[in-house]
Motif scaffolding. Structure first.
Motif, short mmCIF file in Angstrom:
data_model
loop_
_atom_site.label_atom_id
_atom_site.label_comp_id
_atom_site.label_asym_id
_atom_site.label_seq_id
_atom_site.Cartn_x
_atom_site.Cartn_y
_atom_site.Cartn_z
N ARG A 184 9.28 10.04 59.69
CA ARG A 184 8.63 8.78 60.03
C ARG A 184 9.48 7.97 61.00
N ARG A 206 3.79 8.29 62.11
CA ARG A 206 3.96 9.66 61.62
C ARG A 206 4.60 10.54 62.66
N LEU A 230 0.53 5.44 61.08
CA LEU A 230 0.10 5.97 59.79
C LEU A 230 -0.28 4.87 58.81
#
Length: 246
Positions: A184, A206, A230
């Protein structure tokens, strides 16, 4: 004489080139100061995160992290992680847990606490930090620091690799990336100061689930708009109160 002068200059040049451009620990110390410094010490921090309520206490090297919520059946769950133990109750009844369950639940509690307490958590003795260069992100110049952890004291996730981007002007930690549990990249937003501590929400991007080795380049991929958003990481109803001396 000229030859000696050139030799001396060459040695000075080599020494300067070999010297790290910035000391990673100094950058971390500056960031901790910018985010609150001593204000982290001997405090109780409470906040809401999604469906959870958390209370984080730190005092004299000891910690106590508590997470409470209701499960899908409506039962009241309370989980408490300390330096020495983890306990979980359901409707005030202590639950017997095997090793895998203890690991699962304690990691969930510790993960939220870790990110909320950044960059202060980078002062932990298990942290191994090294300077990873400069970056330009959204028109600002950053120093990038790679962080790994010693096996002893590094917790279950000591193999993780993190990168942090510290603003050269404000010394704040504005971006971070990590490798495990799904790579991440996070961008800090909505900074607010409560009780002398700077808290931040994050946009969570992401990375490539199949490649956990390139998170150090996520600043470049973010700039190229190659990382899809995300989720949002938001803490609400933050309160900070002092703990009585023990």
């Amino acid at each position: 004489m000229l030859r000696l002068f050139l030799t001396a200059c060459s040695l000075l040049f080599i020494a300067a080139a070999c010297q790290p451009q910035n000391d990673a620990q100094n950058l971390i110390d500056q960031a901790i100061a910018a985010h609150g410094g001593d204000a982290y010490q001997n405090k109780r921090i409470s906040f809401d995160f999604r469906q959870f309520h958390l209370v984080l206490e730190q005092q004299n090297g000891r910690f106590r992290y508590e997470r409470s919520y209701r499960d899908s059946a409506g039962a009241a769950i309370r989980e408490v992680l300390t330096n020495d133990s983890f306990t979980r109750t359901r409707n005030n009844q202590t639950q017997p847990l095997d090793t895998a369950q203890i690991g699962k639940y304690s990691r969930a509690v510790n993960s939220v606490a870790y990110f909320v307490l950044l960059p202060h958590k980078l002062s932990d003795p298990a942290v191994l930090a090294d300077y990873a260069g400069q970056s330009q992100i959204d028109g600002q110049t950053y120093d990038k620091v790679r962080v790994r952890f010693r096996a002893e004291g590094g917790g279950d996730d000591y193999r993780d690799t993190f990168f942090y981007w510290f603003n050269q002007q404000t010394h704040t930690m504005d971006y971070l990336a990590y490798s495990e549990g799904g790579p991440r990249f996070r961008k800090a937003i909505n900074p607010k100061t409560v009780g002398g501590i700077r808290f931040q929400d994050y946009i969570n991007y992401r990375g490539d689930e199949k490649d956990t080795t390139s998170v150090g380049t996520y600043d470049q991929r973010y700039q190229a708009r190659q990382l899809p958003e995300l989720s949002r990481i938001e803490q609400k109803n933050i309160q900070v109160t002092p703990l009585a001396d023990q």
